[in-house]
Design an enzyme around this catalytic site. Structure first.
Site, PDB file in Angstrom:
ATOM      1  N   GLY A  90       0.776  -1.244   0.000  1.00 13.02           N
ATOM      2  CA  GLY A  90       0.000   0.000   0.000  1.00 13.02           C
ATOM      3  C   GLY A  90       0.806   1.293   0.000  1.00 13.02           C
ATOM      4  CD1 TRP A  92       4.382   3.026  -4.807  1.00  6.75           C
ATOM      5  CD2 TRP A  92       3.467   3.065  -6.847  1.00  6.75           C
ATOM      6  NE1 TRP A  92       5.387   2.863  -5.720  1.00  6.75           N
ATOM      7  CE2 TRP A  92       4.853   2.878  -6.975  1.00  6.75           C
ATOM      8  CE3 TRP A  92       2.675   3.115  -7.992  1.00  6.75           C
ATOM      9  CZ2 TRP A  92       5.470   2.747  -8.227  1.00  6.75           C
ATOM     10  CZ3 TRP A  92       3.285   2.987  -9.238  1.00  6.75           C
ATOM     11  CH2 TRP A  92       4.673   2.807  -9.349  1.00  6.75           C
ATOM     12  CG  ASP A 148       5.494  -0.880  -7.839  1.00  3.24           C
ATOM     13  OD1 ASP A 148       6.422  -1.046  -8.651  1.00  3.24           O
ATOM     14  OD2 ASP A 148       5.675  -0.790  -6.607  1.00  3.24           O
ATOM     15  CE  LYS A 188       7.645  -3.389  -9.904  1.00  2.00           C
ATOM     16  NZ  LYS A 188       8.640  -2.962  -8.935  1.00  2.00           N
TER      17      LYS A 188
HETATM   18  N1  SAM Z   1       3.337  -0.400  -5.116  1.00  2.00           N
HETATM   19  C1  SAM Z   1       3.285  -1.304  -3.970  1.00  2.00           C
HETATM   20  C2  SAM Z   1       3.535  -0.479  -2.735  1.00  2.00           C
HETATM   21  O1  SAM Z   1       3.828   0.702  -2.860  1.00  2.00           O
HETATM   22  O2  SAM Z   1       3.415  -1.003  -1.629  1.00  2.00           O
HETATM   23  C3  SAM Z   1       4.263  -2.451  -4.113  1.00  2.00           C
HETATM   24  C4  SAM Z   1       3.855  -3.399  -5.195  1.00  2.00           C
HETATM   25  S1  SAM Z   1       4.784  -4.882  -5.241  1.00  2.00           S
HETATM   26  C5  SAM Z   1       6.323  -4.349  -5.897  1.00  2.00           C
HETATM   27  C6  SAM Z   1       4.093  -5.725  -6.609  1.00  2.00           C
HETATM   28  C7  SAM Z   1       2.689  -6.263  -6.361  1.00  2.00           C
HETATM   29  O3  SAM Z   1       2.125  -6.709  -7.594  1.00  2.00           O
HETATM   30  C8  SAM Z   1       2.648  -7.472  -5.424  1.00  2.00           C
HETATM   31  O4  SAM Z   1       1.963  -7.141  -4.242  1.00  2.00           O
HETATM   32  C9  SAM Z   1       1.912  -8.532  -6.238  1.00  2.00           C
HETATM   33  O5  SAM Z   1       1.021  -9.307  -5.469  1.00  2.00           O
HETATM   34  C10 SAM Z   1       1.179  -7.682  -7.260  1.00  2.00           C
HETATM   35  N2  SAM Z   1       0.758  -8.440  -8.435  1.00  2.00           N
HETATM   36  C11 SAM Z   1       1.512  -9.234  -9.220  1.00  2.00           C
HETATM   37  N3  SAM Z   1       0.761  -9.789 -10.180  1.00  2.00           N
HETATM   38  C12 SAM Z   1      -0.495  -9.320 -10.013  1.00  2.00           C
HETATM   39  C13 SAM Z   1      -1.731  -9.537 -10.697  1.00  2.00           C
HETATM   40  N4  SAM Z   1      -1.809 -10.355 -11.757  1.00  2.00           N
HETATM   41  N5  SAM Z   1      -2.832  -8.906 -10.238  1.00  2.00           N
HETATM   42  C14 SAM Z   1      -2.769  -8.090  -9.171  1.00  2.00           C
HETATM   43  N6  SAM Z   1      -1.631  -7.849  -8.483  1.00  2.00           N
HETATM   44  C15 SAM Z   1      -0.509  -8.455  -8.895  1.00  2.00           C
END
Ligand code: SAM
Length: 234
Positions: A90, A92, A148, A188
């Site tokens: 969370g 962002w 992201d 990203k």
């Molecule tokens: N922006 C977030 C923050 O500020 O806390 C961090 C995001 S983290 C780098 C990447 C996220 O992408 C993970 O929590 C992962 O579960 C999610 N993710 C990956 N594939 C996904 C999908 N198909 N649908 C939804 N979320 C996905």
């Protein structure tokens, strides 16, 4: 009785985030941790951005990446409608709310602790139901779509690359569908095959497309962020 030494975890090393790194802490290997989990934990404990995130109440160090991107491009404004793809845990969304955004909808595969007033879905973004549900929660065309998202890697380089590019392309398609003219898409991406084509494609739909490597993005990672501004409309 002498006072125990203070823990250094919440205070970044003197000299700011970029300089003055203290000697890295070594953690005892716990039997339950795999070597890669151990390496991740050691990196986390020694990471000044992770320490600063804890001290400032951010749920992730990723918050500083969006902070730097928005300081430069200024798209998180009060009244803006924002979509956050892959929002867990969370960071962002916290930055967006802090900057006055009250209409924000996000999705992640993982559960996320509530972050009012954000609307949070726990589902797969690639599920055909997801896009319509996000649009409904937002209640109108978006000013900003930010992603992201990063899938879990399976360790097979080509498979991992295809999965990552697939997610980024799905996010870009969704942005073109839901953004209002003039809108902003932030995603990203990873340097290397596919990203150049993605930038070329985005340039046809947005007035300007920039490649950004925020300071909080690990220098040894190929991660970059693409910021596309001035959506030309469908
Ligand atoms: N922006 C977030 C923050 O500020 O806390 C961090 C995001 S983290 C780098 C990447 C996220 O992408 C993970 O929590 C992962 O579960 C999610 N993710 C990956 N594939 C996904 C999908 N198909 N649908 C939804 N979320 C996905």
């Amino acid at each position: 009785m002498t006072e125990p030494p203070r823990k250094r975890m919440v205070k970044p090393p003197s000299g700011g985030l970029e300089g003055g790194r203290a000697k890295p802490a070594r953690l005892k290997t716990a039997k339950q941790r795999t070597p890669s989990q151990q390496a991740w934990l050691e990196r986390q404990v020694n990471d000044p951005f992770a320490a600063k995130a804890r001290a400032m109440g951010y749920r992730s160090r990723a918050a500083f990446k969006l902070t730097e991107i928005d300081d430069r491009f200024r798209f998180l404004k009060p009244g803006a409608r924002v979509i956050d793809l892959g929002l867990a845990p969370g960071g962002w969304t916290q930055v967006a709310i802090e900057r006055g955004v009250t209409n924000i909808a996000g999705v992640d595969l993982l559960p996320v602790e509530p972050l009012p007033p954000a609307h949070i879905l726990q589902m797969d973004f690639t599920d055909p139901e997801c896009g319509p549900r996000l649009k409904e929660l937002l209640g109108g065309a978006a000013d900003v779509v930010m992603s992201d998202m990063a899938p879990n890697t399976v360790g097979h380089k080509q498979t991992d690359h295809l999965r990552i590019m697939g997610l980024i392309e799905a996010a870009a398609d969704f942005a073109r569908e839901v953004l209002k003219p003039g809108g902003v898409f932030v995603t990203k991406a990873f340097q290397g095959g596919g990203t150049t084509e993605l930038i070329g494609d985005l340039k046809r739909h947005f007035a300007e497309v920039r490649n950004v490597k925020p300071k909080a993005s690990r220098q040894d990672s190929s991660e970059v962020f693409i910021v596309a501004t001035g959506f030309k409309g469908r």
